[in-house]
Design a protein around this motif. Structure first.
Motif, PDB file in Angstrom:
ATOM      1  N   PRO A  83      12.809   8.613 -40.399  1.00  0.00           N
ATOM      2  CA  PRO A  83      14.002   8.690 -39.499  1.00  0.00           C
ATOM      3  C   PRO A  83      15.220   8.729 -40.486  1.00  0.00           C
ATOM      4  O   PRO A  83      16.256   9.121 -40.118  1.00  0.00           O
ATOM      5  CB  PRO A  83      14.174   7.747 -38.559  1.00  0.00           C
ATOM      6  N   LYS A  84      15.009   8.037 -41.617  1.00  0.00           N
ATOM      7  CA  LYS A  84      16.255   8.288 -42.524  1.00  0.00           C
ATOM      8  C   LYS A  84      16.482   9.270 -43.414  1.00  0.00           C
ATOM      9  O   LYS A  84      17.812   9.787 -43.431  1.00  0.00           O
ATOM     10  CB  LYS A  84      16.254   7.033 -43.422  1.00  0.00           C
ATOM     11  N   THR A  85      15.623   9.925 -44.007  1.00  0.00           N
ATOM     12  CA  THR A  85      15.565  10.907 -44.895  1.00  0.00           C
ATOM     13  C   THR A  85      14.881  12.266 -44.384  1.00  0.00           C
ATOM     14  O   THR A  85      13.714  12.093 -44.032  1.00  0.00           O
ATOM     15  CB  THR A  85      15.044  10.704 -46.269  1.00  0.00           C
ATOM     16  N   ARG A 131       8.160  16.923 -22.687  1.00  0.00           N
ATOM     17  CA  ARG A 131       9.776  17.853 -22.608  1.00  0.00           C
ATOM     18  C   ARG A 131      10.579  16.951 -23.234  1.00  0.00           C
ATOM     19  O   ARG A 131      11.610  17.495 -23.900  1.00  0.00           O
ATOM     20  CB  ARG A 131       9.964  18.270 -21.259  1.00  0.00           C
ATOM     21  N   ALA A 132      10.619  15.560 -22.905  1.00  0.00           N
ATOM     22  CA  ALA A 132      11.717  14.602 -23.385  1.00  0.00           C
ATOM     23  C   ALA A 132      11.486  14.453 -24.969  1.00  0.00           C
ATOM     24  O   ALA A 132      12.543  14.528 -25.663  1.00  0.00           O
ATOM     25  CB  ALA A 132      11.433  13.098 -22.651  1.00  0.00           C
ATOM     26  N   ALA A 133      10.310  14.639 -25.687  1.00  0.00           N
ATOM     27  CA  ALA A 133      10.081  14.516 -26.818  1.00  0.00           C
ATOM     28  C   ALA A 133      10.575  15.827 -27.499  1.00  0.00           C
ATOM     29  O   ALA A 133      11.354  15.800 -28.554  1.00  0.00           O
ATOM     30  CB  ALA A 133       8.613  14.285 -27.208  1.00  0.00           C
ATOM     31  N   ALA A 134      10.065  16.812 -27.040  1.00  0.00           N
ATOM     32  CA  ALA A 134      10.630  17.989 -27.482  1.00  0.00           C
ATOM     33  C   ALA A 134      12.073  18.272 -27.615  1.00  0.00           C
ATOM     34  O   ALA A 134      12.566  18.981 -28.511  1.00  0.00           O
ATOM     35  CB  ALA A 134      10.054  19.162 -26.718  1.00  0.00           C
ATOM     36  N   THR A 167      14.664  24.158 -40.282  1.00  0.00           N
ATOM     37  CA  THR A 167      13.250  23.561 -40.707  1.00  0.00           C
ATOM     38  C   THR A 167      13.058  22.212 -40.001  1.00  0.00           C
ATOM     39  O   THR A 167      14.102  21.343 -40.042  1.00  0.00           O
ATOM     40  CB  THR A 167      13.341  23.296 -42.357  1.00  0.00           C
ATOM     41  N   PRO A 168      11.852  22.263 -39.258  1.00  0.00           N
ATOM     42  CA  PRO A 168      11.584  20.899 -38.410  1.00  0.00           C
ATOM     43  C   PRO A 168      11.471  19.687 -39.341  1.00  0.00           C
ATOM     44  O   PRO A 168      10.895  19.804 -40.415  1.00  0.00           O
ATOM     45  CB  PRO A 168      10.278  21.033 -37.667  1.00  0.00           C
ATOM     46  N   ALA A 169      12.093  18.752 -39.062  1.00  0.00           N
ATOM     47  CA  ALA A 169      12.223  17.564 -40.046  1.00  0.00           C
ATOM     48  C   ALA A 169      10.971  16.720 -39.567  1.00  0.00           C
ATOM     49  O   ALA A 169      10.244  16.549 -38.372  1.00  0.00           O
ATOM     50  CB  ALA A 169      13.423  16.631 -39.781  1.00  0.00           C
ATOM     51  N   PRO A 176      16.993  15.096 -30.126  1.00  0.00           N
ATOM     52  CA  PRO A 176      18.086  15.811 -31.413  1.00  0.00           C
ATOM     53  C   PRO A 176      16.970  15.759 -32.421  1.00  0.00           C
ATOM     54  O   PRO A 176      17.027  16.714 -33.180  1.00  0.00           O
ATOM     55  CB  PRO A 176      18.919  14.731 -31.470  1.00  0.00           C
ATOM     56  N   GLU A 177      16.099  14.776 -32.779  1.00  0.00           N
ATOM     57  CA  GLU A 177      15.431  14.938 -34.119  1.00  0.00           C
ATOM     58  C   GLU A 177      14.320  16.029 -34.098  1.00  0.00           C
ATOM     59  O   GLU A 177      13.819  16.265 -35.216  1.00  0.00           O
ATOM     60  CB  GLU A 177      14.872  13.337 -34.382  1.00  0.00           C
ATOM     61  N   ASN A 178      14.208  16.533 -32.911  1.00  0.00           N
ATOM     62  CA  ASN A 178      13.052  17.549 -32.792  1.00  0.00           C
ATOM     63  C   ASN A 178      13.650  19.058 -32.670  1.00  0.00           C
ATOM     64  O   ASN A 178      13.119  20.046 -32.408  1.00  0.00           O
ATOM     65  CB  ASN A 178      12.097  17.404 -31.760  1.00  0.00           C
ATOM     66  N   ALA A 179      14.915  19.196 -33.214  1.00  0.00           N
ATOM     67  CA  ALA A 179      15.799  20.284 -33.423  1.00  0.00           C
ATOM     68  C   ALA A 179      14.784  21.357 -34.267  1.00  0.00           C
ATOM     69  O   ALA A 179      14.323  20.622 -35.183  1.00  0.00           O
ATOM     70  CB  ALA A 179      16.978  20.077 -34.024  1.00  0.00           C
ATOM     71  N   HIS A 180      14.692  22.524 -34.246  1.00  0.00           N
ATOM     72  CA  HIS A 180      13.912  23.514 -34.995  1.00  0.00           C
ATOM     73  C   HIS A 180      12.438  23.430 -34.762  1.00  0.00           C
ATOM     74  O   HIS A 180      11.672  24.049 -35.422  1.00  0.00           O
ATOM     75  CB  HIS A 180      14.338  23.361 -36.413  1.00  0.00           C
ATOM     76  N   VAL A 181      11.913  22.615 -33.745  1.00  0.00           N
ATOM     77  CA  VAL A 181      10.488  22.426 -33.748  1.00  0.00           C
ATOM     78  C   VAL A 181       9.882  23.857 -33.095  1.00  0.00           C
ATOM     79  O   VAL A 181       8.831  24.489 -33.193  1.00  0.00           O
ATOM     80  CB  VAL A 181      10.091  21.131 -33.165  1.00  0.00           C
TER      81      VAL A 181
END
Length: 446
Positions: free
Chosen positions: A138-140, A28-31, A131-133, A34-39
């Motif tokens: 982590p930079k691009t 849950r913490a991973a999901a 779109t999930p990144a 912020p970097e997992n927006a749109h997953v």
């Protein structure tokens, strides 16, 4: 450091060093990072925790978290296949067969993952839900690959141990390669399609992504309802082919370097590697010149929905589906006949080989900005999509099986190695991949 796979986490649970609730909390913490927006397009963490606590000890998945692509029916929820055209879809009355098998094995569904609309692209862009990144950079912000985009990112970031998806032309193996995880496309007939939205009834395969090959073996056994025949045959006992035609064309520098380095390690370990022409791959363009299975079969399913909701489709997806409107019945019949003959020719050319090795895709993940929605980027999008699908789609046309596993060095963007062959060689591909994974994990990167 690589994230722990399902097997190692399950062992910690069985030894009393962790619980399924601990695993769910970490997922849950991973999901929710912020970097997992749109997953995920929806989640069910509280329900998942309750199910995990009710899971009988000793089940194959021990209450551990799995994610499901928004292509599969899940009882009580609507399946929208990444599209707003299905926003009013009714809730499912039962689980898709594959999902029911995962749950019966002790898997706990934590949510539905984002995807390319209607699974029709290898890039992973979705203009409706974002779109999930790709977590590899982590930079691009880079593409995750598609169509099982969110499924791949959920596994790569620790939000799930198994990411359920589908593979029609590479939709499991492409995101697995670009995100640095494992994706296994089994022989299509081995896993049930019931309860999954179709793209191509001829080519669709239900399968999954994991963090290790041993997890891929377990996931396949659950989804297919069969035991994989294990083999301890060393790499020196395998005869491997390298396809000279097309599969190695236009590789970017990172992919070329990783592929050659991997072949060198395999040869040093005793694997018998032979380059073969496999010129039959060149014939696929002619065979599919009238549009191919995916366009024709997707149009047959979408025709009425397009009439009602066509303006709400991703224009890039709609364009590809509508190409199927022009295929004549006799062309469709001839396409099936040509495929059958082509499969026989390829099988003959590969007789005596245990597997073929190739780069899963010829590039590392490009930046999302280069292919994001917008007419000015359509040319780059379709060029990228064609390259991503080029190698993987050969296996679908072959009715074959294939596994993509990471073969890049720690300081490189992810690169996938694909081991593949024709139908019903699944156990050989899985056993070989276990050997390759062990070799690459124990070898020096230099």
């Amino acid at each position: 450091m690589p994230r722990p796979d399902l097997h190692s986490t399950r062992e910690r649970i069985r030894q009393g060093h962790a619980t399924a609730a601990d695993a769910l909390q970490a997922a849950r913490a991973a999901a929710e990072a912020p970097e997992n927006a749109h997953v995920f397009v929806s989640t069910r963490w509280d329900a998942a925790l309750a199910e995990a606590q009710r899971t009988a000890p000793g089940t194959p998945l021990d209450g551990l978290p799995v994610s499901i692509k928004d292509l599969f029916d899940f009882e009580g929820e609507a399946t929208r296949a990444g599209s707003v055209a299905l926003k009013d879809a009714p809730v499912a009355k039962s689980d898709a067969v594959a999902i029911a098998r995962l749950r019966a094995a002790g898997g706990v569904v934590v949510g539905r993952t984002n995807m390319t609309e209607f699974a029709f692209s290898g890039v992973g862009i979705n203009p409706h839900y974002g779109t999930p990144a790709n977590p590899a950079d982590p930079k691009t912000p880079r593409i995750p690959g598609g169509s099982s985009s969110g499924a791949a990112v959920s596994v790569a970031t620790g939000a799930a141990f198994i990411g359920m998806g589908s593979d029609t032309g590479g939709s499991i193996r492409i995101p697995a390669a670009l995100c640095g995880i494992v994706g296994f496309k089994n022989t299509a007939r081995l896993t049930p399609l019931q309860g999954a939205y179709p793209l191509s009834s001829t080519l669709d395969t239900v399968c999954a992504m994991t963090r290790s090959v041993r997890d891929a073996v377990l996931a396949h056994e659950i989804l297919a309802g069969r035991q994989v025949a294990r083999s301890d045959k060393p790499l020196s006992g395998y005869r491997l082919a390298i396809a000279r035609t097309q599969m190695q064309d236009h590789l970017d520098a990172t992919v070329a370097r990783a592929f050659e380095r991997t072949l060198s390690r395999l040869a040093h370990a005793g694997a018998k590697i032979t380059e073969v022409a496999l010129t039959q791959i060149q014939d696929l363009g002619t065979i599919q010149s009238t549009g191919g299975f995916t366009a024709a079969e997707s149009y047959a399913w979408h025709r009425r929905l397009l009439e009602q909701q066509g303006s709400r489709y991703d224009p890039r997806v709609r364009l590809r589906i509508e190409r199927g409107a022009n295929m004549k019945a006799w062309e469709y019949v001839e396409l099936h006949q040509a495929r059958t003959a082509w499969i026989a020719e390829v099988e003959s050319a590969l007789a005596g080989y245990d597997a073929v090795l190739s780069p899963t895709v010829p590039m590392v993940a490009p930046a999302i900005a280069d292919v994001a929605p917008g007419a000015e980027r359509d040319e780059a999008f379709f060029r990228t999509n064609a390259l991503l699908l080029r190698n993987t789609s050969v296996v679908n046309m072959l009715d074959g099986c294939a596994l993509s596993l990471p073969c890049h060095a720690p300081d490189e963007l992810p690169v996938g190695l694909m081991a593949w062959h024709g139908a019903m060689r699944d156990d050989t591909i899985l056993n070989l991949s276990l050997q390759i994974e062990h070799l690459l994990s124990s070898a020096s990167p230099n």
